[in-house]
Design an enzyme around this catalytic site. Structure first.
Site, mmCIF file in Angstrom:
data_model
loop_
_atom_site.group_PDB
_atom_site.id
_atom_site.type_symbol
_atom_site.label_atom_id
_atom_site.label_comp_id
_atom_site.label_asym_id
_atom_site.label_seq_id
_atom_site.Cartn_x
_atom_site.Cartn_y
_atom_site.Cartn_z
ATOM 1 N N GLU A 37 0.565 -0.976 0.445
ATOM 2 C CA GLU A 37 -0.001 0.006 -0.175
ATOM 3 C C GLU A 37 0.425 1.664 0.057
ATOM 4 O O GLU A 37 0.643 2.204 -0.729
ATOM 5 C CB GLU A 37 -0.776 -0.124 1.461
ATOM 6 C CG GLU A 37 -2.104 -1.001 1.057
ATOM 7 C CD GLU A 37 -3.018 -0.771 2.113
ATOM 8 O OE1 GLU A 37 -3.820 -0.843 2.190
ATOM 9 O OE2 GLU A 37 -2.378 -2.049 3.573
ATOM 10 N N GLU A 75 -4.179 -9.537 3.341
ATOM 11 C CA GLU A 75 -5.448 -9.351 4.799
ATOM 12 C C GLU A 75 -6.665 -10.314 4.503
ATOM 13 O O GLU A 75 -6.996 -10.291 5.640
ATOM 14 C CB GLU A 75 -5.603 -7.700 4.686
ATOM 15 C CG GLU A 75 -5.032 -6.819 4.641
ATOM 16 C CD GLU A 75 -3.788 -6.337 3.460
ATOM 17 O OE1 GLU A 75 -3.080 -4.729 4.211
ATOM 18 O OE2 GLU A 75 -3.589 -6.802 3.229
#
Length: 262
Positions: A116, A136
């Site tokens: 990210e 995730e």
């Protein structure tokens, strides 16, 4: 210090410095990064930043999950999209008005929050051994630092959904094919490639770079007509600057321009 920070020749170098845990980011890391990004923005001598990870195994594997487990046991609420109210806010992933371009230098793992971070940078230069993923979903989490949103904007939607919903890993070659990275080079040539990019960025007129970054990122989802008519702060500054005339004068005089950023 969990982050190393140095400045030289108009380039700020920011290094996540927890190689023993593959540069996983704890709350202290985010606090230190916030102060660094503040300084990058405030220092007129800085024209570009390079973000990387220490060691030869990882750019960053994202959130320090051991710390997260302790926080959960202490009653901290589960994380979700965004970091407002948490240490280091606004983090790079939400620092939407940062004018200076940031280049991610990626070697090894860029997983979860590490990926990210890279997606939030303006350019990515990766070694052939770089590995990207947003795992995730396998941990009962979501990529809350913008990974879900940026990946779907930076590559075809079906491909992005495949990686988001499965947590599958992506090779550097695949990332290059999708246009997620600018260059993929052997590890031995990674720093040389970074230097080529930073040299070109520093040679460019800083106000033009900052105006372009702001106008492109703000207008990317606008209708074209609206993009033309929107007022961009850095473009207004560029138009009124000495640099707006310096480049043309230097071309006419057959000399290199001298940029002042004013």
């Amino acid at each position: 210090m969990t982050v190393r920070y140095e400045k030289r020749d108009h380039v700020a170098r920011v290094t996540l410095n927890r190689p023993e845990v593959l540069n996983a980011m704890d709350l202290r890391t985010h606090e230190e990064l916030a102060a660094i990004w503040d300084d990058v923005e405030a220092d007129d001598e800085v024209r570009v930043a390079v973000l990387t990870g220490a060691g030869d195994r990882a750019f960053s594997v994202g959130q320090d999950l051991k710390e997260r487990a302790r926080l959960t046991e202490q009653g901290a609420p589960p994380t979700t999209f965004g970091s407002r109210g948490q240490p280091g806010w606004p983090r790079l992933t939400e620092r939407f008005t940062l004018s200076k371009p940031v280049v991610a230098r990626v070697h090894g793992y860029a997983l979860g929050g590490g990926f990210e971070l890279a997606l939030a940078c303006d350019l990515i230069v990766a070694s052939e051994e770089a590995v990207f993923a947003l795992p995730e979903v396998k941990l009962g989490l979501v990529p809350g630092a913008g990974g879900a949103f940026r990946l779907a904007r930076q590559m075809p939607l079906k491909a992005a959904m495949g990686y988001l919903l499965t947590g599958r890993r992506m090779t550097a070659a695949t990332a290059l094919r999708f246009g997620l990275v600018n260059d993929v080079v052997p590890y031995a040539g990674l720093d040389r490639c970074i230097a080529e990019w930073t040299t070109d960025l520093v040679r460019s007129a800083p106000l033009s770079v900052w105006a372009l970054k702001e106008s492109v990122l703000r207008s990317v989802d606008m209708p074209l007509e609206e993009a033309f008519s929107t007022r961009y702060v850095w473009e207004q500054r560029r138009r009124a600057s000495d640099d707006a005339m310096e480049g043309v004068r230097a071309f006419a005089d057959k000399r290199d321009p001298v940029w002042t950023g004013r």
